[in-house]
Design a protein around this motif. Sequence first.
Motif, PDB file in Angstrom:
ATOM      1  N   ARG A   6      36.017 -19.016  -7.322  1.00 35.18           N
ATOM      2  CA  ARG A   6      36.180 -18.004  -8.358  1.00 35.18           C
ATOM      3  C   ARG A   6      36.231 -16.618  -7.726  1.00 35.18           C
ATOM      4  O   ARG A   6      35.785 -16.406  -6.607  1.00 35.18           O
ATOM      5  CB  ARG A   6      35.030 -18.077  -9.352  1.00 35.18           C
ATOM      6  N   ILE A   7      36.761 -15.675  -8.482  1.00 33.72           N
ATOM      7  CA  ILE A   7      36.802 -14.292  -8.012  1.00 33.72           C
ATOM      8  C   ILE A   7      35.399 -13.719  -8.065  1.00 33.72           C
ATOM      9  O   ILE A   7      34.702 -13.839  -9.068  1.00 33.72           O
ATOM     10  CB  ILE A   7      37.745 -13.454  -8.904  1.00 33.72           C
ATOM     11  N   ASP A 597      44.550 -18.659   2.200  1.00 29.04           N
ATOM     12  CA  ASP A 597      43.934 -19.330   1.053  1.00 29.04           C
ATOM     13  C   ASP A 597      43.184 -18.350   0.165  1.00 29.04           C
ATOM     14  O   ASP A 597      43.203 -18.459  -1.065  1.00 29.04           O
ATOM     15  CB  ASP A 597      42.949 -20.406   1.528  1.00 29.04           C
ATOM     16  N   LYS A 598      42.495 -17.384   0.800  1.00 23.51           N
ATOM     17  CA  LYS A 598      41.630 -16.467   0.067  1.00 23.51           C
ATOM     18  C   LYS A 598      41.939 -15.037   0.457  1.00 23.51           C
ATOM     19  O   LYS A 598      42.495 -14.775   1.530  1.00 23.51           O
ATOM     20  CB  LYS A 598      40.153 -16.786   0.319  1.00 23.51           C
ATOM     21  N   VAL A 599      41.545 -14.135  -0.409  1.00 25.96           N
ATOM     22  CA  VAL A 599      41.762 -12.708  -0.175  1.00 25.96           C
ATOM     23  C   VAL A 599      40.462 -11.972  -0.445  1.00 25.96           C
ATOM     24  O   VAL A 599      39.762 -12.265  -1.425  1.00 25.96           O
ATOM     25  CB  VAL A 599      42.884 -12.158  -1.079  1.00 25.96           C
ATOM     26  N   LEU A 600      40.144 -11.036   0.441  1.00 25.88           N
ATOM     27  CA  LEU A 600      38.983 -10.161   0.268  1.00 25.88           C
ATOM     28  C   LEU A 600      39.492  -8.728   0.252  1.00 25.88           C
ATOM     29  O   LEU A 600      40.145  -8.281   1.196  1.00 25.88           O
ATOM     30  CB  LEU A 600      37.966 -10.360   1.378  1.00 25.88           C
ATOM     31  N   LEU A 601      39.215  -8.018  -0.827  1.00 22.42           N
ATOM     32  CA  LEU A 601      39.640  -6.625  -0.966  1.00 22.42           C
ATOM     33  C   LEU A 601      38.453  -5.713  -0.728  1.00 22.42           C
ATOM     34  O   LEU A 601      37.453  -5.767  -1.432  1.00 22.42           O
ATOM     35  CB  LEU A 601      40.216  -6.398  -2.367  1.00 22.42           C
ATOM     36  N   GLY A 611      38.114 -14.010  -3.554  1.00 23.99           N
ATOM     37  CA  GLY A 611      38.336 -15.306  -4.172  1.00 23.99           C
ATOM     38  C   GLY A 611      39.636 -15.919  -3.690  1.00 23.99           C
ATOM     39  O   GLY A 611      40.200 -15.506  -2.667  1.00 23.99           O
ATOM     40  N   MET A 612      40.116 -16.925  -4.424  1.00 24.70           N
ATOM     41  CA  MET A 612      41.378 -17.566  -4.068  1.00 24.70           C
ATOM     42  C   MET A 612      42.523 -16.566  -4.186  1.00 24.70           C
ATOM     43  O   MET A 612      42.502 -15.661  -5.027  1.00 24.70           O
ATOM     44  CB  MET A 612      41.633 -18.769  -4.963  1.00 24.70           C
ATOM     45  N   ARG A 613      43.509 -16.733  -3.340  1.00 20.95           N
ATOM     46  CA  ARG A 613      44.587 -15.759  -3.245  1.00 20.95           C
ATOM     47  C   ARG A 613      45.236 -15.475  -4.604  1.00 20.95           C
ATOM     48  O   ARG A 613      45.374 -14.312  -5.011  1.00 20.95           O
ATOM     49  CB  ARG A 613      45.645 -16.252  -2.254  1.00 20.95           C
ATOM     50  N   ALA A 614      45.646 -16.524  -5.291  1.00 24.45           N
ATOM     51  CA  ALA A 614      46.360 -16.329  -6.553  1.00 24.45           C
ATOM     52  C   ALA A 614      45.505 -15.585  -7.563  1.00 24.45           C
ATOM     53  O   ALA A 614      45.981 -14.693  -8.282  1.00 24.45           O
ATOM     54  CB  ALA A 614      46.800 -17.683  -7.106  1.00 24.45           C
ATOM     55  N   ASP A 615      44.202 -15.921  -7.611  1.00 26.20           N
ATOM     56  CA  ASP A 615      43.312 -15.286  -8.587  1.00 26.20           C
ATOM     57  C   ASP A 615      43.088 -13.813  -8.262  1.00 26.20           C
ATOM     58  O   ASP A 615      43.061 -12.961  -9.154  1.00 26.20           O
ATOM     59  CB  ASP A 615      41.983 -16.027  -8.633  1.00 26.20           C
ATOM     60  N   LYS A 618      46.234 -11.834  -8.982  1.00 20.68           N
ATOM     61  CA  LYS A 618      46.397 -11.687 -10.442  1.00 20.68           C
ATOM     62  C   LYS A 618      45.455 -10.596 -10.958  1.00 20.68           C
ATOM     63  O   LYS A 618      45.840  -9.774 -11.811  1.00 20.68           O
ATOM     64  CB  LYS A 618      46.100 -13.010 -11.131  1.00 20.68           C
ATOM     65  N   ALA A 619      44.226 -10.575 -10.443  1.00 21.59           N
ATOM     66  CA  ALA A 619      43.275  -9.553 -10.881  1.00 21.59           C
ATOM     67  C   ALA A 619      43.735  -8.160 -10.453  1.00 21.59           C
ATOM     68  O   ALA A 619      43.554  -7.181 -11.195  1.00 21.59           O
ATOM     69  CB  ALA A 619      41.891  -9.847 -10.291  1.00 21.59           C
ATOM     70  N   ILE A 620      44.321  -8.063  -9.244  1.00 20.70           N
ATOM     71  CA  ILE A 620      44.829  -6.772  -8.779  1.00 20.70           C
ATOM     72  C   ILE A 620      45.973  -6.298  -9.666  1.00 20.70           C
ATOM     73  O   ILE A 620      46.030  -5.130 -10.084  1.00 20.70           O
ATOM     74  CB  ILE A 620      45.285  -6.879  -7.313  1.00 20.70           C
TER      75      ILE A 620
END
Length: 637
Positions: A6-7, A597-601, A611-615, A618-620
């Motif tokens: 989850r994000i 797989d995942k992204v950290l901003l 969280g997961m890349r797509a999520d 999408k939140a960004i």
Amino acid sequence: MPANDRIIEPEIEPKPTVREATEAKAPEGMITIDADTGPLRSETKTFGKQPSTGGGGDGTFHKRLPPVDFSASLKAGVTAVRRNLAIVMLFTIASNILVLAIPTYLFQISDRVLTSRSLDTLVMLTIVIIGAVILQAAFDALRRFILMRTAVEIAAQLGAPILSAAARASLQSNGREYQVLGDLQQVRSFLVSRTLLSFLDAPIAPLFVVAVFLIHPHLGCIVVLTALMLLVFTQINQRMTAEPFAEANTAQVKANLHLESMSRNSQIINALAMIPETVQIWGKDTASSLKSQVIAQDRNITIAAISKACRLLTQIAMLGWGAFLSIEGQLTGGMVIAASIIAGRALAPIEGAIEGWNQYSQSRAAYARITALLKSSPLNFDRLNLPKPEGRLDVERLLYVPQGTKRVVLNGISFALQPGDSLAIIGNSGAGKTTLGKMLVGSILPTSGSVRLDLMDLRNWDQRQFGENIGYLPQDVQLFPGTIKANIARMRLDADDEQIYRAAMLADVHEMIASLPHGYETVVAADGAPLSGGQKQRIALARAFFGDPRMVVLDEPNSNLDNAGDTALLQALRHAKEHKITVATITQRPSLLSSVDKVLLLANGTVALFGMRADVLKAIEARGIDINTGSFGHQLQ
């Protein structure tokens, strides 16, 4: 959505750390070292096989690696110096006794040969004295030979430990510890200097004073009084020169650091016409050093001149008072001349010590810095030789405040990656991405919090084993002078060609290397010439993948790459995924986000989204942020 994917946005209530969650699982008897200062050195213990709390290999803890123990290296070096100095002292005593041959010769000629007019006595006396002088010269040469070899031995004993300890200590500084190698040169110079010979001669000086007393007590009192005056001058000299010499040394260290910076950035300095400015910065510190040196040397020279004048006046007093005693019939002319020569020999070591006090002070300070560096090195502590890691990464509440500042660069960073996960760390410039990347590979240490590989804090891994199981591509790519093959192999002499080829294939740079005139044997300079910036970056990428690492951190890996390089980089990331290598990629370019797989901003040193890349993407986008701009943090308010 699975819980782990989850994000994660900034939390209100802190969650239990990994340490709290795993304390109960730690094998009985395991010793945890929470910082580089560590506990007292552990006593040797035998560890049986324990269930693994994470990691690869055979799932057991292996033998405990012995500490490097730089203190033992220092002790061995000091022991060697003391042993050799003891031998030198024997030759010094013999040499100083034989120095009495000349005054004895003058005394005998004046009082015996000239009065008896015996040619046989003159010949035999001359032969004996010539033999004594030759023997004295031989002993003096032998002690110099021993001291020279002692200096070489101390350099051989301590050179590698000092460089290793300096490299480790530089994690928490600006690299000034490397200056300690210059301190080793200072100690070497002192060991072969005349100043040390004066110090070695000093304990024999009382013997000459006794000899003068035997000639006549009045002359002996003159020598003792002069010696006391010279000792007072020595103390005055020490107090007057200590502070300016220390200031000169501090300023010179700063100037040397500027010089090293100029050497590293010579291309930028020339391209931007910055030569006058950089020279001015170096010159300012150099001028400060020279000013302090002049002040100290002026004082040292003044005291040395007064000491020399005092010794010469003593010679005059010895001859004048000796002549008076001779007139009174208490001494002969030969005894007066002999007493004068012996007195000069008794006072010479003190005068030599005064003249060389600067060198002694600098050498003593240099030895103190060497001792402090070696004894405080974290490499002195034991480390367990753990199984080969799987690549699980846990980051717990990282806080980083650079030394000497109050600016918080990273604040409360927490996330976790499973073996084989790939993570993109994004954010605007100054968000702390590069600092976080350096912490993930242990090249800088957090102010608080921890980074764990397979549940073990990076500071508790054996440094060699940890380095062999991770890869790192820094933002500022540097290659070492040598062949491309050696650079990929991390300059290891025991690396075989198969490992090098496998790393090149994993990083997808084999084709590029094969296109070079000499292939893997192409020699590169310290600045990477003749390779382009993109080629340097791709070679460094292969170096990061050398040795089948379980975790790789890439900092802006495509900053200098063309389209072909970008394609090769994406292929390398796919290879890493296939081999279950955990990858953290720091990037400003959206093109790499499709491969993770995942992204950290990061925003202002804190985790804005994870969280997961797509999520995360999408939140960004839901916040109205354009992902294609490559800069995100400043848009999050």
